[in-house]
Design a protein around this motif. Structure first.
Motif, PDB file in Angstrom:
ATOM      1  N   ALA A 762       0.829  -1.200   0.000  1.00  0.00           N
ATOM      2  CA  ALA A 762       0.000   0.000   0.000  1.00  0.00           C
ATOM      3  C   ALA A 762       0.868   1.256   0.000  1.00  0.00           C
ATOM      4  CB  ALA A 762      -0.913  -0.003   1.226  1.00  0.00           C
ATOM      5  N   PRO A 763       0.355   2.386  -0.551  1.00  0.00           N
ATOM      6  CA  PRO A 763       1.109   3.651  -0.525  1.00  0.00           C
ATOM      7  C   PRO A 763       1.363   4.092   0.911  1.00  0.00           C
ATOM      8  CG  PRO A 763      -0.718   3.760  -2.089  1.00  0.00           C
ATOM      9  CD  PRO A 763      -0.906   2.506  -1.300  1.00  0.00           C
ATOM     10  N   MET A 764       2.593   4.512   1.180  1.00  0.00           N
ATOM     11  CA  MET A 764       2.997   4.893   2.537  1.00  0.00           C
ATOM     12  C   MET A 764       3.624   6.288   2.525  1.00  0.00           C
ATOM     13  SD  MET A 764       2.192   2.174   4.403  1.00  0.00           S
ATOM     14  CE  MET A 764       3.160   2.222   5.921  1.00  0.00           C
ATOM     15  N   VAL A 765       3.637   6.926   3.701  1.00  0.00           N
ATOM     16  CA  VAL A 765       4.304   8.210   3.899  1.00  0.00           C
ATOM     17  C   VAL A 765       5.295   8.034   5.045  1.00  0.00           C
ATOM     18  CG1 VAL A 765       2.511   9.007   5.461  1.00  0.00           C
ATOM     19  CG2 VAL A 765       3.987  10.666   4.344  1.00  0.00           C
ATOM     20  N   ARG A 766       6.481   8.649   4.906  1.00  0.00           N
ATOM     21  CA  ARG A 766       7.507   8.584   5.940  1.00  0.00           C
ATOM     22  C   ARG A 766       7.556   9.940   6.656  1.00  0.00           C
ATOM     23  NH1 ARG A 766      12.856   6.214   3.823  1.00  0.00           N
ATOM     24  NH2 ARG A 766      12.768   8.075   2.502  1.00  0.00           N
ATOM     25  N   LYS A 811       5.662   3.338  19.446  1.00  0.00           N
ATOM     26  CA  LYS A 811       5.932   2.137  18.637  1.00  0.00           C
ATOM     27  C   LYS A 811       4.663   1.309  18.455  1.00  0.00           C
ATOM     28  CE  LYS A 811       9.191  -1.761  18.402  1.00  0.00           C
ATOM     29  NZ  LYS A 811       8.243  -2.869  18.302  1.00  0.00           N
ATOM     30  N   LYS A 812       3.892   1.141  19.531  1.00  0.00           N
ATOM     31  CA  LYS A 812       2.675   0.344  19.427  1.00  0.00           C
ATOM     32  C   LYS A 812       1.650   1.014  18.516  1.00  0.00           C
ATOM     33  CE  LYS A 812      -0.736  -2.141  22.209  1.00  0.00           C
ATOM     34  NZ  LYS A 812      -1.250  -2.443  23.568  1.00  0.00           N
ATOM     35  N   GLY A 818       0.098  -0.192  10.887  1.00  0.00           N
ATOM     36  CA  GLY A 818       0.744  -0.892   9.761  1.00  0.00           C
ATOM     37  C   GLY A 818       2.077  -0.314   9.361  1.00  0.00           C
ATOM     38  N   GLY A 819       2.694   0.521  10.177  1.00  0.00           N
ATOM     39  CA  GLY A 819       3.984   1.116   9.836  1.00  0.00           C
ATOM     40  C   GLY A 819       5.082   0.611  10.752  1.00  0.00           C
ATOM     41  N   ARG A 820       6.228   1.273  10.681  1.00  0.00           N
ATOM     42  CA  ARG A 820       7.333   0.952  11.576  1.00  0.00           C
ATOM     43  C   ARG A 820       7.999   2.254  12.011  1.00  0.00           C
ATOM     44  NH1 ARG A 820      12.667   0.497   9.683  1.00  0.00           N
ATOM     45  NH2 ARG A 820      12.993   1.193   7.539  1.00  0.00           N
ATOM     46  N   ILE A 821       8.747   2.222  13.108  1.00  0.00           N
ATOM     47  CA  ILE A 821       9.364   3.421  13.686  1.00  0.00           C
ATOM     48  C   ILE A 821      10.810   3.109  14.037  1.00  0.00           C
ATOM     49  CG2 ILE A 821       8.584   2.857  16.020  1.00  0.00           C
ATOM     50  CD1 ILE A 821       8.216   5.881  16.484  1.00  0.00           C
ATOM     51  N   TRP A 822      11.693   4.077  13.831  1.00  0.00           N
ATOM     52  CA  TRP A 822      13.107   3.888  14.159  1.00  0.00           C
ATOM     53  C   TRP A 822      13.735   5.254  14.467  1.00  0.00           C
ATOM     54  CZ3 TRP A 822      11.018   3.970   9.393  1.00  0.00           C
ATOM     55  CH2 TRP A 822      11.617   4.772   8.424  1.00  0.00           C
ATOM     56  N   ALA A 823      14.924   5.206  15.072  1.00  0.00           N
ATOM     57  CA  ALA A 823      15.617   6.432  15.484  1.00  0.00           C
ATOM     58  C   ALA A 823      16.990   6.496  14.830  1.00  0.00           C
ATOM     59  CB  ALA A 823      15.765   6.485  17.005  1.00  0.00           C
ATOM     60  N   GLU A 824      17.468   7.746  14.593  1.00  0.00           N
ATOM     61  CA  GLU A 824      18.804   7.977  14.041  1.00  0.00           C
ATOM     62  C   GLU A 824      19.458   9.124  14.808  1.00  0.00           C
ATOM     63  OE1 GLU A 824      18.444   8.794   9.902  1.00  0.00           O
ATOM     64  OE2 GLU A 824      17.857   6.750   9.363  1.00  0.00           O
ATOM     65  N   SER A 825      20.763   8.997  15.038  1.00  0.00           N
ATOM     66  CA  SER A 825      21.498  10.069  15.718  1.00  0.00           C
ATOM     67  C   SER A 825      22.963   9.963  15.339  1.00  0.00           C
ATOM     68  CB  SER A 825      21.328   9.970  17.234  1.00  0.00           C
ATOM     69  OG  SER A 825      22.118  10.953  17.894  1.00  0.00           O
ATOM     70  N   ALA A 826      23.595  11.113  15.104  1.00  0.00           N
ATOM     71  CA  ALA A 826      25.018  11.133  14.767  1.00  0.00           C
ATOM     72  C   ALA A 826      25.897  10.973  15.999  1.00  0.00           C
ATOM     73  CB  ALA A 826      25.374  12.431  14.044  1.00  0.00           C
ATOM     74  N   THR A 837       6.580   5.388   9.592  1.00  0.00           N
ATOM     75  CA  THR A 837       5.785   5.319   8.368  1.00  0.00           C
ATOM     76  C   THR A 837       4.318   5.096   8.704  1.00  0.00           C
ATOM     77  OG1 THR A 837       6.201   2.938   8.151  1.00  0.00           O
ATOM     78  CG2 THR A 837       7.709   4.428   7.011  1.00  0.00           C
ATOM     79  N   LEU A 838       3.441   5.665   7.878  1.00  0.00           N
ATOM     80  CA  LEU A 838       1.988   5.538   8.037  1.00  0.00           C
ATOM     81  C   LEU A 838       1.349   5.336   6.666  1.00  0.00           C
ATOM     82  CD1 LEU A 838       1.355   8.481  10.552  1.00  0.00           C
ATOM     83  CD2 LEU A 838       1.324   6.036  11.098  1.00  0.00           C
ATOM     84  N   PRO A 839       0.193   4.674   6.598  1.00  0.00           N
ATOM     85  CA  PRO A 839      -0.467   4.475   5.287  1.00  0.00           C
ATOM     86  C   PRO A 839      -1.143   5.758   4.827  1.00  0.00           C
ATOM     87  CG  PRO A 839      -1.777   3.490   7.043  1.00  0.00           C
ATOM     88  CD  PRO A 839      -0.502   3.957   7.685  1.00  0.00           C
ATOM     89  N   LEU A 840      -1.004   6.046   3.535  1.00  0.00           N
ATOM     90  CA  LEU A 840      -1.683   7.204   2.959  1.00  0.00           C
ATOM     91  C   LEU A 840      -3.191   6.963   2.884  1.00  0.00           C
ATOM     92  CD1 LEU A 840       0.633   8.332   0.023  1.00  0.00           C
ATOM     93  CD2 LEU A 840      -0.074   9.723   1.960  1.00  0.00           C
ATOM     94  N   ALA A 841      -3.949   8.049   2.993  1.00  0.00           N
ATOM     95  CA  ALA A 841      -5.403   7.919   2.900  1.00  0.00           C
ATOM     96  C   ALA A 841      -5.811   7.686   1.458  1.00  0.00           C
ATOM     97  CB  ALA A 841      -6.068   9.188   3.425  1.00  0.00           C
TER      98      ALA A 841
END
Length: 841
Positions: A762-766, A811-812, A818-826, A837-841
């Motif tokens: 399905a189409p997703m948005v980040r 996260k829940k 239907g998406g996933r979550i993650w973290a980034e740091s330098a 990420t989340l599903p587009l309407a």
């Protein structure tokens, strides 16, 4: 009307040919100049391209040879790969040798780097490496040729060789690969990197070797090549970016008073109009491969290919353009282009054209005389040819013609005899094919007998004839007709004749697999099987190509079996005589599916009960906690100054503990509520959700003077607004809580729609929430750990305390959508970014 004799036909034909040839002499003379000029220019293009091709091959092979040599030294253990100093000494020694490699380096599997090189003229050398030969601080140090270290030229805080493009490219292509050409902003030059994966004899990755070389040497060669020679030669990538040119034009843009390089130069933007126009012609596809031969025989050690040729006009002068592809199997693709003025070669062509015209006229006269003699001699053996051809037409392949001389008649005789030999060979080949076909039929019969899948061959010709008869009677709705006339259905079943059935079919029906009468499937039908048979008839009635459906049959012993029927629907009477039918036994699979459904229902019921218990328990726990905090507050007010100092402190501990427990239970209750929405998902504006979350946290944002930047084009997603509001409230709250003291806090919120290649399904948005806070420690795996229940990176009282459930709730919620979550740091004090990420309407 009498047909003319063969002699007349030959004579008239010869005269017509002579007249046509004479008339064409003038045209040939005119065309000859163009063709000769084309030949001369193509030859020049070929020679220039071959020399450039050979030079490029020799120039680019040397770094690859160096990589192979170093690969052998490292993979064999001659040079220890864990000794950074030994590697730097080896590379420094190689950097002093006059090979086209300016920098030589090695990255190990721990992210460490060891390297050495020179600044282009071999009068200034350096070594490079990371501390501890692992991912970490990178340093470039001035070094003498004998290895004495000098000052540190450059330093980077966090360098990981495994993240560099040359390292990852080498892992994707074993045997060495080329990287992308890039601009050296410190030396006014282009650099071409090459890398190669180093593996142990057992295939284990040891690391990646790499070298860099300056591209300016190619331009110097092109300038020397055209010294005293007309024309221009340049090299570009298929995208049009310039690599080198014989015009001494730099292949990159320069700006500013200091002449600072700012980016690659496209050949289309060259200051030389010949280069720009010829590049436009090549990149437009006008020089297609069909315009000329693609390759040519090697002309020497260099080798090369015949260029594809076209023409351009610049300033009223015509130029011939040639393009030759230069391909290196290690991932390099360039185009060698030559531009030659036509005027420089026209003068000698005129004299050649005049001589050609005179010779052509003489040749026409000779042809007229020779034609008469040839006709006389050619007619004599034609009778033998006609007789032999007649014999072959009657099937006699033993007849051949005498092969006299090397003239046309002799050629006809040889061609005729060759045809006889081929016919004989074709007849022998046909006999072999028939034998092979017979052997293939035997193999198919053995496969049919030994197959584990139930297969049988049925004759449906009588059944298809019955369907055609119903059409002629005017029946349009076969299903309704069969429902009204069940005897017709029984008749159709009797029309199906089983020709043969393999042992697997007999075992499936409960029959003797080794023999016995051919089974009738109608004898094993159940009530539901008749419905299946009706569906097959309707598929054939509507012109379907294949019938495939699950059903049930009864074995000879009365056992019911679930099977999958598969059969093609014949289109012609010939196809209907032998129709393969396969039956796949699904009984065990159906039983397993039923058991699995039962287990899933039990699991869903258990999960529902567990969620309900957690929700009720968390709700009931808050009531006694409120009682504790209320009475502790009341006691402190009534006792007032009568409390000793330590007693007041104890009261504070009780009050704070109760409040912390209430916050924990509250977060647990919120965690349990995720996914319990009593309404379906709907279109939710992310912009509205973010603004509502910011309004709820306006006091904290204003108190910390945080600056929040929200993208205007946040999309609309499908989900639950309340749950998504919890996500943004927690993420913004964490950014405000974990800010750096004394530094203004900046929070950025944005989103991007994922392309179909990235968003599988399905189409997703980040979506991202980025801050300039305290960040995360690098290399400790905290990016995943922070999303666990009750996980905190600091002491409980640090940064205002907390329950450790905020990111777990995020996260829940994201996974529920239907998406996933993650973290980034330098790294620490370098901010962090939360992606989900989340599903587009």
């Amino acid at each position: 009307m009498k047909k003319p004799s063969l002699r007349t036909v030959f004579v008239v034909s010869a005269l017509v040919i002579i007249l046509i040839t004479s008339g064409a002499v003038g045209y040939i003379a005119t065309l000859n100049a163009t063709l000769t000029l084309k030949s001369v220019t193509e030859t020049l293009h070929r020679e220039v391209s071959a020399r450039v091709f050979g030079h490029l091959k020799a120039y680019l092979d040397m770094p690859q040879v160096l990589l192979i040599q170093n690969d052998r030294l490292l993979s064999s253990g001659i040079i220890p790969t864990d000794d950074q100093a030994a590697l730097q000494a080896l590379f420094l020694q190689q950097a002093t040798i006059p090979v086209p490699a300016t920098s030589i380096y090695f990255g190990n599997t721990a992210g460490g780097l060891a390297g050495a090189g020179h600044e282009g003229e071999r009068n200034a050398f350096y070594t490079t490496g990371t501390e501890g030969f692992t991912a970490g601080r990178f340093r470039k140090i001035e070094t003498t040729p004998d290895g004495r270290a000098g000052a540190v030229v450059a330093s980077l805080p966090a360098y990981d060789a495994r993240q560099r493009p040359w390292y990852t490219a080498a892992l994707e292509r074993d045997g060495g690969t080329w990287g992308k050409v890039y601009v050296l902003f410190t030396r006014h030059d282009l650099s071409l990197p090459a890398s190669r994966a180093v593996r142990a004899p057992d295939g284990r990755l040891i690391g990646v070797l790499g070298v860099d070389l300056f591209v300016s040497a190619i331009g110097d060669f092109l300038e020397d090549l055209h010294a005293g020679t007309d024309g221009i030669t340049y090299i570009m990538e298929p995208s049009g970016l310039l690599i080198a040119s014989s015009t001494a034009e730099r292949p990159f843009h320069i700006e500013g008073p200091l002449g600072t390089p700012t980016g690659r130069l496209s050949a289309l933007d060259s200051v030389r109009p010949e280069v720009a126009e010829s590049a436009r012609l090549i990149l437009s596809g006008a020089l297609s491969p069909d315009h000329g031969p693609k390759t040519m025989p090697p002309t020497g050690p260099e080798g090369g290919g015949v260029p594809q040729v076209g023409r351009i006009t610049v300033g009223g002068e015509t130029f011939v353009v040639g393009a030759t592809p230069f391909e290196d199997p290690r991932g390099l693709s360039w185009i060698i282009a030559t531009v030659v003025p036509v005027a420089a070669h026209e003068a000698p062509i005129v004299a050649v054209n005049l001589r050609t015209l005179a010779l052509t006229t003489l040749a026409v006269a000779l042809i007229a005389g020779l034609a008469t003699l040839m006709i006389r001699r050619a007619l004599a053996p034609l009778a033998d040819v006609a007789a032999s051809a007649g014999a072959v037409g009657r099937g006699d392949l033993s007849r051949t013609l005498p092969e006299r001389g090397g003239d046309e008649v002799g050629a006809v005789a040889r061609a005729f005899n060759e045809m006889i030999r081929r016919l004989r060979a074709a007849q022998a080949l046909q006999d072999r094919h028939l034998a092979d076909l017979s052997a293939a039929e035997d193999r198919f019969r053995r496969l049919f007998r030994n197959a584990e899948v139930a297969i049988c061959n049925e004759d449906l010709s009588d059944l298809m004839a019955g369907l055609d008869a119903l059409r002629t009677q005017g029946v349009t709705d076969l299903r309704a007709h069969l429902r009204a006339h069940p005897e017709v259905l029984r008749d159709f079943a009797a029309r199906v004749r089983v020709i043969d059935a393999n042992p697997a079919t007999r075992r499936l029906l409960g029959l003797d697999p080794e023999g016995g009468p051919v089974p009738r499937f109608a004898d094993h039908f159940m009530d539901t099987t008749w419905d299946l048979f009706v569906e097959m008839l309707c598929t054939a009635w509507t012109g379907g190509a294949q019938f495939r459906m699950e059903g049930r049959i009864r074995t000879r012993s009365g056992e019911e079996r679930d099977v999958l029927f598969c059969t093609p629907i014949p289109k012609t009477a010939e196809e209907s005589r032998v129709v393969p039918v396969s039956l796949v036994d699904l009984t065990e699979q159906k039983r397993a599916e039923a058991a699995l459904r039962l287990k899933n229902e039990e699991l869903e019921r258990s999960n529902a009960e567990l969620e309900s218990f957690a929700h009720v328990a968390a709700h009931d726990l808050r009531e006694p906690l409120r009682t504790v905090t209320s009475y502790v507050t009341l006691l402190r007010r009534r006792l007032g100054d009568r409390l000793a100092l330590d007693e007041g402190e104890f009261m504070g501990f009780i009050h704070q503990g109760a409040l912390r427990m209430d916050a924990l239970v509250s977060d647990l209750l919120e965690f349990a509520r995720v996914g319990r929405a009593d309404r379906p998902a709907a279109a939710v504006s992310l912009r509205a959700v973010v603004e509502a979350a910011m309004d709820g946290m306006r006091a904290q944002i204003d108190l910390t003077e945080a600056r929040v930047s929200v993208a205007q084009d946040l999309p609309t997603v499908r989900g639950h607004a309340d749950d998504l509001g919890r996500v943004f409230t927690n993420l913004i709250g964490n950014a405000v809580k974990y800010r750096q003291p004394g530094r203004p806090l900046q929070i950025e919120i944005g989103a991007e729609v994922l392309s179909p290649e990235v968003a599988t399904g399905a189409p997703m948005v980040r979506v991202f929430v980025r801050d300039t806070g305290i960040g995360l420690p690098a290399g400790e795996g905290q990016e995943e750990r922070i999303f666990g229940l009750f996980k905190r990176l600091h002491h409980r009282e640090a940064f205002g305390g907390g329950t450790g459930l905020g990111l777990a709730i995020c996260k829940k919620v994201v996974e529920y959508h239907g998406g996933r979550i993650w973290a980034e740091s330098a790294g620490e004090n370098q901010g962090s970014t939360i992606w989900f990420t989340l599903p587009l309407a």
